[in-house]
Write a protein that holds these residues in place. Structure first.
Motif: not given
Length: 225
Positions: A133-134, A137, A140, A142, A144, A147-148, A151, A173-174, A177
C-alpha cells in the motif's frame, strides 16, 4: 428528460501501423500496434497525433520504465486481462503495471487491474500488506482509485491487529487517508442512527460495478452506469 444521444463509438482498429517503443535505460524495443495503444493511452495518442511518420522511423521513449513492467502492460493492453496467478506471485509487479498505465493515461487497463485485484483478494481472503500500500501511495496521485480501494480494504476488512500494525508502518499519506476514511464514516449522515458496526464490513468485492473505476473519452462508463 432522458438523453437520447447515442453512446460514443470506439474507433475501428486497423492494425496497419506500428509504434516502436524504447523502454528502460537499455532502450529495449517493443513493436506495438498504433491503433491499439492510442485507443487506450492518452499519452501515446498525443505523442503520435502530430509527428507520426508513415515510415515508422520515430519511436516513443520510456527511459525511466522497466521493460518487464511494460511487457506486463502489453498483456493487459492486448488481452484486457490480468492473471490472478500474477497477483498471487508478485503483487508489486501488478501494481507497477497499474502505475505505468496511469502514467500513460490508460484508464481501461487501470480498471482491469483494480477489478482483478478485488477478485483475487476476495478469493484468497487477503488484503494488501502495508508495504504494498505504501508503494502504491508513493507512486499514484491523490485521486487514484487504487488508493481508494486499498484504504477500503483496511477500513472494512482489516482486523484490529492489522489496523494497529498498519498505523505503525504506514506512510504519512496512507495513515492520513485511513484516518480520513474513518472520520468520514463517523460523520456520514446515512449511519447517524445506526450501530457503528453497520457502517463497516462493506467488502471491496461487493461494491457496485465501476465503484473503483475511472472513465474518460477513451474509457466509457459501464453499461449499468
Amino acid at each position: 428528460m432522458a438523453d437520447d444521444t447515442p453512446p460514443a463509438k470506439r474507433a475501428k482498429l486497423t492494425f496497419s501501423e506500428h509504434i516502436r517503443v524504447l523502454v528502460g535505460p537499455t532502450k529495449q524495443e517493443f513493436m506495438v500496434h498504433k491503433d491499439v495503444i492510442t485507443s487506450r493511452s492518452h499519452f501515446c495518442k498525443a505523442a503520435t497525433s502530430e509527428r507520426w511518420s508513415a515510415s515508422g522511423s520515430q519511436a516513443l521513449k520510456l527511459p525511466a520504465d522497466d521493460p518487464d513492467v511494460f511487457s506486463g502492460y502489453l498483456r493487459c493492453l492486448y488481452k484486457d486481462f490480468v492473471d490472478i496467478e500474477d497477483i498471487s506471485k508478485n503483487q508489486e509487479q501488478v501494481i507497477n503495471i497499474y502505475v505505468l498505465a496511469d502514467k500513460l493515461g490508460d484508464a481501461t487497463s487501470k480498471n482491469i487491474i483494480t477489478d482483478k485485484y478485488a477478485e483475487w483478494s476476495d478469493s484468497a481472503y487477503k488484503i494488501p500488506d502495508v508495504e504494498l500500500v505504501n508503494h502504491a501511495f508513493n507512486n499514484t496521485a491523490n485521486n487514484s482509485q487504487l488508493r481508494r480501494m486499498f484504504v477500503d480494504f483496511y477500513v472494512h476488512e482489516g482486523s484490529a491487529t492489522i489496523l494497529k500494525d498498519a498505523v505503525k508502518c504506514a506512510s504519512l499519506e496512507f495513515r492520513t487517508a485511513l484516518l480520513t476514511a474513518f472520520v468520514d464514516l463517523r460523520d456520514d449522515q446515512e449511519w447517524e442512527d445506526e450501530p457503528v458496526s453497520e457502517a463497516f464490513g462493506q467488502r471491496v468485492s461487493e461494491r457496485d460495478t465501476c465503484f473503483y473505476q475511472e472513465h474518460d473519452e477513451l474509457c466509457l462508463p459501464c453499461a449499468s452506469d
